[in-house]
Motif scaffolding. Structure first.
Motif, PDB file in Angstrom:
ATOM      1  N   GLU A 102       0.831  -1.211   0.000  1.00  0.00           N
ATOM      2  CA  GLU A 102       0.000   0.000   0.000  1.00  0.00           C
ATOM      3  C   GLU A 102       0.866   1.261   0.000  1.00  0.00           C
ATOM      4  O   GLU A 102       0.428   2.317  -0.435  1.00  0.00           O
ATOM      5  CB  GLU A 102      -0.936   0.018   1.212  1.00  0.00           C
ATOM      6  N   LEU A 103       2.102   1.135   0.490  1.00  0.00           N
ATOM      7  CA  LEU A 103       3.011   2.281   0.511  1.00  0.00           C
ATOM      8  C   LEU A 103       3.344   2.790  -0.889  1.00  0.00           C
ATOM      9  O   LEU A 103       3.808   3.921  -1.043  1.00  0.00           O
ATOM     10  CB  LEU A 103       4.297   1.926   1.269  1.00  0.00           C
ATOM     11  N   LEU A 104       3.107   1.981  -1.921  1.00  0.00           N
ATOM     12  CA  LEU A 104       3.336   2.445  -3.295  1.00  0.00           C
ATOM     13  C   LEU A 104       2.509   3.688  -3.609  1.00  0.00           C
ATOM     14  O   LEU A 104       2.883   4.491  -4.467  1.00  0.00           O
ATOM     15  CB  LEU A 104       3.018   1.338  -4.303  1.00  0.00           C
ATOM     16  N   LYS A 105       1.405   3.860  -2.919  1.00  0.00           N
ATOM     17  CA  LYS A 105       0.567   5.042  -3.150  1.00  0.00           C
ATOM     18  C   LYS A 105       1.313   6.336  -2.867  1.00  0.00           C
ATOM     19  O   LYS A 105       0.982   7.379  -3.423  1.00  0.00           O
ATOM     20  CB  LYS A 105      -0.696   4.959  -2.295  1.00  0.00           C
ATOM     21  N   LEU A 106       2.324   6.279  -2.023  1.00  0.00           N
ATOM     22  CA  LEU A 106       3.106   7.482  -1.714  1.00  0.00           C
ATOM     23  C   LEU A 106       3.801   8.047  -2.949  1.00  0.00           C
ATOM     24  O   LEU A 106       4.116   9.236  -2.994  1.00  0.00           O
ATOM     25  CB  LEU A 106       4.130   7.180  -0.618  1.00  0.00           C
ATOM     26  N   TRP A 107       4.032   7.212  -3.961  1.00  0.00           N
ATOM     27  CA  TRP A 107       4.679   7.697  -5.178  1.00  0.00           C
ATOM     28  C   TRP A 107       3.836   8.741  -5.907  1.00  0.00           C
ATOM     29  O   TRP A 107       4.369   9.512  -6.718  1.00  0.00           O
ATOM     30  CB  TRP A 107       5.024   6.544  -6.121  1.00  0.00           C
ATOM     31  N   ALA A 108       2.564   8.805  -5.623  1.00  0.00           N
ATOM     32  CA  ALA A 108       1.723   9.832  -6.254  1.00  0.00           C
ATOM     33  C   ALA A 108       2.263  11.232  -5.956  1.00  0.00           C
ATOM     34  O   ALA A 108       2.149  12.138  -6.784  1.00  0.00           O
ATOM     35  CB  ALA A 108       0.277   9.704  -5.777  1.00  0.00           C
ATOM     36  N   TYR A 109       2.886  11.408  -4.801  1.00  0.00           N
ATOM     37  CA  TYR A 109       3.457  12.715  -4.452  1.00  0.00           C
ATOM     38  C   TYR A 109       4.653  13.079  -5.319  1.00  0.00           C
ATOM     39  O   TYR A 109       5.050  14.240  -5.363  1.00  0.00           O
ATOM     40  CB  TYR A 109       3.867  12.740  -2.977  1.00  0.00           C
ATOM     41  N   SER A 110       5.239  12.129  -6.012  1.00  0.00           N
ATOM     42  CA  SER A 110       6.408  12.418  -6.845  1.00  0.00           C
ATOM     43  C   SER A 110       6.034  12.818  -8.265  1.00  0.00           C
ATOM     44  O   SER A 110       6.916  13.145  -9.056  1.00  0.00           O
ATOM     45  CB  SER A 110       7.346  11.203  -6.877  1.00  0.00           C
ATOM     46  N   LEU A 111       4.773  12.803  -8.600  1.00  0.00           N
ATOM     47  CA  LEU A 111       4.334  13.101  -9.971  1.00  0.00           C
ATOM     48  C   LEU A 111       4.245  14.616 -10.182  1.00  0.00           C
ATOM     49  O   LEU A 111       3.196  15.176 -10.494  1.00  0.00           O
ATOM     50  CB  LEU A 111       2.997  12.405 -10.253  1.00  0.00           C
ATOM     51  N   ALA A 112       5.366  15.272 -10.026  1.00  0.00           N
ATOM     52  CA  ALA A 112       5.428  16.731 -10.055  1.00  0.00           C
ATOM     53  C   ALA A 112       5.203  17.323 -11.445  1.00  0.00           C
ATOM     54  O   ALA A 112       4.996  18.526 -11.578  1.00  0.00           O
ATOM     55  CB  ALA A 112       6.770  17.203  -9.499  1.00  0.00           C
ATOM     56  N   GLU A 113       5.216  16.503 -12.492  1.00  0.00           N
ATOM     57  CA  GLU A 113       4.984  17.033 -13.840  1.00  0.00           C
ATOM     58  C   GLU A 113       3.517  17.361 -14.089  1.00  0.00           C
ATOM     59  O   GLU A 113       3.167  17.938 -15.114  1.00  0.00           O
ATOM     60  CB  GLU A 113       5.496  16.066 -14.910  1.00  0.00           C
ATOM     61  N   TYR A 114       2.656  16.999 -13.145  1.00  0.00           N
ATOM     62  CA  TYR A 114       1.225  17.279 -13.257  1.00  0.00           C
ATOM     63  C   TYR A 114       0.840  18.413 -12.318  1.00  0.00           C
ATOM     64  O   TYR A 114       1.415  18.553 -11.236  1.00  0.00           O
ATOM     65  CB  TYR A 114       0.404  16.029 -12.914  1.00  0.00           C
TER      66      TYR A 114
END
Length: 172
Positions: free
Chosen positions: A122-134
């Protein structure tokens, strides 16, 4: 014959691009949800129920943002990747952003492996914070359904839940 692939993601230079993101932690019978969600997102921009007022049945309006579908996947997800791409998702393989052993001892560390549908994955969801191009990222579970245009979420002058910058240690 298989159906034709979906249209490419909507992008233009003069509008912000938002991401509708999902996380897939293992191969299995989960792709129906990804397909329904992709169709719902695409339909929310072109269907008869899309309106800038959000009123069901309103006239279709031109959205104020472009969108892209993003699937964050674990390394062990292999068979699902071609299907996700066919559905229009940009597929990003990511490792766990933090090892369970690196979590401070206590409640979370002691229970995370056995909690939720996917345990520590479930920690994979934290990667959403790295999508800085959006300009904005809306992270959805695959059993979510978008019923109308969500422009008002993307133009709010505050985060809906959290965010607003890079999270230290989550560089893609």
């Amino acid at each position: 014959a298989p159906p034709p692939p979906p249209p490419p993601p909507r992008r233009s230079a003069d509008r912000p691009t938002v991401a509708f993101a999902i996380v897939l932690t293992k191969d299995g019978p989960y792709l129906d949800g990804a397909a329904v969600l992709a169709e719902a997102v695409m339909g929310s921009w072109r269907g008869p129920n899309s309106s800038s007022s959000g009123a069901p049945g309103g006239a279709a309006s031109q959205p104020a943002v472009d969108y892209e579908l993003v699937a964050i996947v674990a390394r062990n997800v292999t068979a699902s990747r071609p299907v996700l791409r066919f559905l229009g998702y940009r597929v990003l393989e990511r490792p766990l952003p933090v090892a369970v052993a690196d979590i401070a001892p206590g409640f979370l560390r002691d229970r995370i492996a056995a909690r939720g549908c996917c345990g520590a994955d479930e920690l994979l969801k934290l990667w959403a914070y790295s999508l800085a191009e959006y300009s904005r990222v809306l992270l959805l579970d695959m059993d979510s359904l978008v019923l109308r245009n969500l422009d008002e979420l993307f133009f709010a002058n505050r985060p809906a839940a959290a965010g607003g910058g890079r999270v230290r240690g989550l560089a893609a």
